[in-house]
Write a protein that holds these residues in place. Structure first.
Motif: not given
Length: 498
Positions: A228-253
């Motif tokens: 469950a602990m490794w599952g929790l760590i893996l499930m945290n990744i998409p949330m950070h990637l989504a925030l990364g996508m938002l940063a990309w959408r706010l950039s010149p791209a």
């Protein structure tokens, strides 16, 4: 072993007009708090044309405001979920409403675009209000009513966005003048501040005589197995990637709110935050996992992961579709005005009033897993049908197909949160926060997909991802028997969940 069952074994529906029952009063008090958070969150949307004129904003700046509006919500739901488990819903909802009121008033009277953007970003915090009420309603209603109650809470509260769209333009008009929109949004803030005090005075965390269970540790979700602990760590990744996508959408791209270098800085910060979060997850869990987790503290993290995936497909697709549907109708069907397109699309969100409560009721009545399978299967079919729509369709038929799809989407959301309070009572806020955050992650992903594909392909992508959710739900376990919680005095309490 001491017993403290918080649910009764008998069945029975909810009489929403029986105000002699304390739990009914609490449900109304709570859904209205959630309703206000959604009015605040989407107060800007129907007034964007006035905001654009007042500050001479470009189309790119308006798009940036819409992106900023959801960015804070993902981490806020995680953090607020932890805080509500620790400090209780009464204080957390009161604080959230009051802080959001100040931010709302700040947004209303911003004189520059930078101030407007800052307050819009910070107002994403108000989207975490949903998590607080899930824990509170879960405390007050027994297992055979909790799905219906959570559905009413979620569905009626979600209607706040539609209420804002219907009332705020008229309120701005009644104030009149170029600053009418400011006074309309500011009024919402004042109402929220007043209601924060009302909520604090009348809300209670639990029924009289019941115990409010808190997690033993804070700072990260406590799990009961190494997997469950490794599952929790893996499930945290998409949330950070989504925030990364938002940063990309706010950039010149995307909308050019800031430079490419700033995007890279934000990506670096997100990576650092993920490392810190992973270390915190390890620190919170490693000691008790090595020592062996007592039976009374165990719960199935698999349930949490499955509900995250389901909410990604349900609420994630709703947020994405509601934001694009008026433009879809306008561009697909010739001869209709922007106003008519908006009215035709509004049926999707309007269904929340009945769909989400119905999903919770189905879950209470016919079983958690079975209801989820049917509703997410219907969601997948509904989006596939929407993918088939084109300009040759009869418009009333297209609207009917859209509303039918929205029923399964929102009923599926109700079914997800019919299960959340039955997994681990002391961690309901954190579980709700993570599932809620995954809904926002879904919206970011789907809207990013939309920027690259046609409308039809967009609907097909959602349908395909819903099928992934359907497979995941096949592995869901129906809550049965009792879950256990350990009080601060060390006594073990059994809570009936099915």
């Amino acid at each position: 072993m001491a017993g403290s069952a918080l649910a009764t074994p008998s069945g029975g529906g909810l009489n929403l007009f029986n105000f002699a029952e304390q739990k009914i009063k609490m449900l109304h008090l709570t859904w209205f708090a959630f309703f206000l958070t959604f009015v605040i969150w989407f107060a800007h949307a129907p007034l964007l044309i006035h905001i654009k004129e007042a500050l001479a904003l470009t189309d790119a700046q308006i798009k940036a405001l819409l992106i900023l509006n959801v960015a804070m919500t993902i981490p806020a739901r995680i953090v607020v979920g932890m805080l509500v488990d620790r400090y209780g819903p009464r204080i957390m909802y009161s604080l959230l409403l009051f802080i959001s009121a100040l931010l709302c008033i700040g947004f209303a009277f911003s004189q520059t675009y930078d101030a407007l953007a800052l307050f819009r970003f910070l107002l994403g915090f108000v989207g975490a209000g949903f998590v607080v009420g899930i824990r509170l309603v879960g405390e007050w209603f027994p297992h055979h009513q909790v799905g219906t109650a959570e559905g009413i809470y979620g569905g009626w509260g979600n209607f706040g966005s539609a209420a804002a769209a219907m009332t705020l333009p008229l309120l701005a008009l009644s104030f009149g003048g170029p600053d009418g929109w400011r006074y309309a949004i500011g009024t919402v803030g004042v109402i929220s501040a007043v209601y924060a005090l009302v909520f604090y005075k009348y809300a209670r965390n639990t029924p009289k005589g019941s115990m409010y269970f808190k997690p033993k540790k804070t700072g990260a979700m406590v799990v009961s197995s190494w997997g469950a602990m490794w599952g929790l760590i893996l499930m945290n990744i998409p949330m950070h990637l989504a925030l990364g996508m938002l940063a990309w959408r706010l950039s010149p791209a995307g909308v050019e709110l800031f430079s490419t270098n700033m995007m890279y800085v934000l990506w670096g910060v997100l990576l650092l935050l993920f490392i810190v979060q992973t270390q915190q997850t390890w620190r919170v869990n490693v000691e008790h996992l090595r020592a062996g987790v007592p039976e009374a503290d165990k719960y199935s993290f698999k349930q949490v992961g499955i509900l995250n995936i389901a909410y990604f497909a349900t609420f994630g697709s709703e947020l994405a579709v509601v934001s694009m549907l008026p433009l879809y109708f306008l561009e697909t069907f010739e001869g209709i005005s922007a106003v008519k397109a908006g009215l035709l699309a509004s049926g999707f969100a309007f269904m929340n009033l009945v769909s989400r409560p119905m999903g919770g009721w189905f879950s209470d009545k016919f079983g958690r897993r079975k209801s989820m399978l049917i509703l997410i299967g219907g969601l997948a079919a509904g989006y596939f049908l929407m993918g088939l729509m084109d300009s040759h369709w009869w418009i009333p038929l297209a609207v009917l197909a859209t509303m039918a799809c929205s029923f399964f989407v929102q009923a599926g959301e109700g079914a997800v949160f019919a299960i959340v309070p039955l997994i681990k009572r002391s961690m309901t806020g954190q579980i709700a926060g993570m599932a809620g955050a995954y809904g926002n992650v879904g919206a970011v992903v789907y809207l990013t997909v939309l920027s690259y594909v046609s409308y039809s392909m967009f609907f097909y992508v959602i349908a395909a991802s819903a099928l992934v959710g359907l497979v995941a739900v096949m592995f869901l376990d129906d809550p049965k028997g009792h879950i256990t919680e350990v009080g601060e005095d060390g006594t073990v309490h059994r809570i009936n969940v099915g």
